[in-house]
Design a protein around this motif. Sequence first.
Motif: not given
Length: 447
Positions: A27-29, A133-138
Amino acid sequence: MTRCDQEVIGQQVFLTKLNILYSASKRGLLSNLIFGTVLPLMLVDKVSNPAAVYLWYAVMMMLLLARGWSIRSYFKKSPDYADSKRWRDYFTLGAAATGMMWGVATLIMFPANYPVYQLFTGLVIIGMISTAVGFLSIFPLVYISYMLMAIVPFAGSLFFYGMPYTVLGLLAIPFMLFLTLTARTLAEETTSSLWSKFQNQLLAEQLACEKARAETSSRAKSEFLSRMSHELRTPMNAVIGFSQLLKFNLKNGENREYIGHIEAAGEHLMRLINEILDLSRIESGRYELNIGTHSLAELVQDSLSLIAPLLRQTQITLQNDIQDLPIRVDDKRFRQALLNLLSNAVKYNREAGTIRVGSVSLPGNRVRVTVADSGIGVPSHKLADIFEPFDRGNVDEYEIEGTGIGLSISKTLIEQMDGEVGAESTEGQGSTFWLIVPRANPKPITK
Ligand code: ADP
């Protein structure tokens, strides 16, 4: 939980987080593709160097293509733990490169004479950073690399425009700080919930394994006991039979006494073997209960008649306060359990003591049958143990014969009839053992 278990869980958590990261990045892409196309489209004719914008767009698309390809390869390979760190690092590089492209975008697509378009670029960058933040913060490091690469050039360039851009550039510092903290908190929460999920899974698996192992070993134990008891009965019968024959033929007083000891010991062993056989059969459920409606008074009377000779021998007084209530039990097995309580009440009583047998109806359609004696009693700390097989409480000091199996058989039998067994006792004064069984409707009684 061993260290090894913790390591395994740690690896599972890491792999799951990596999977979440790669899944979310699809989704980020997509959002990079949409905003990365709209921004140059809107600004290409407003900037002083459109060629730089075209170049930017070409590089950005290639980068997104490369990242898309790497996501595909990741899912195709589904790497194991040994390989997973490498895949996390690839991702970090890809995210940092994309962040850098956004940083460059703010430098080349921030037209000096069009404040509205400046706002447009600023909003796109802030939006990209915030949603990531939602996509990558893991993995906070992945997010932080992306965010810093995107915002630092933007914030830095704002200082060259003077007021009020300088203030905006300064505000980027708390903004980055808050985003970093948010990323860390999200990562910690996800990690800890994944830990508990895998810990619970592992515990459930271990419990199931242990249960299966215990069941197998208990079955093996029951089978062993049953087979051994069968094997022992035949030679024991010979020992008892021949010692009886010898006793009959022998005149000599001393030798007769010795043979008497052999016979008594043989009989004791035989009783033990029979009880073990019974216990193993009952524990393994290899018998059928024949539940019906029976008269409590009759069942009690049957059992009492069997201990009548014992009562006479020991001069124990019996008080029978049983009410005639219909109960739902297997008559043979109920008698067996009650007889065990009654013979214990005699065995562990004092000379010329008393036994009182009584009954009371309980709420919920149940009946409690009590056998109270005036005997040696059971110490309170032993009261729960005596229902376990082979536990003989504290009777060793009294040298009273027994095997410690009767109560556990009674308990298992009564529980299989939907009942309960229990006891109260005062050491040195007496005990009350009770059975609770289902009461039948006052209808016909099975004969
Ligand atoms: P056993 O009587 O063969 O030892 P049981 O399983 O019937 O086996 O009883 C287990 C133990 O419980 C006994 O050894 C004794 O310590 C205790 N016990 C049972 N009934 C009584 C009782 N009426 N009074 C005192 N102790 C008792």
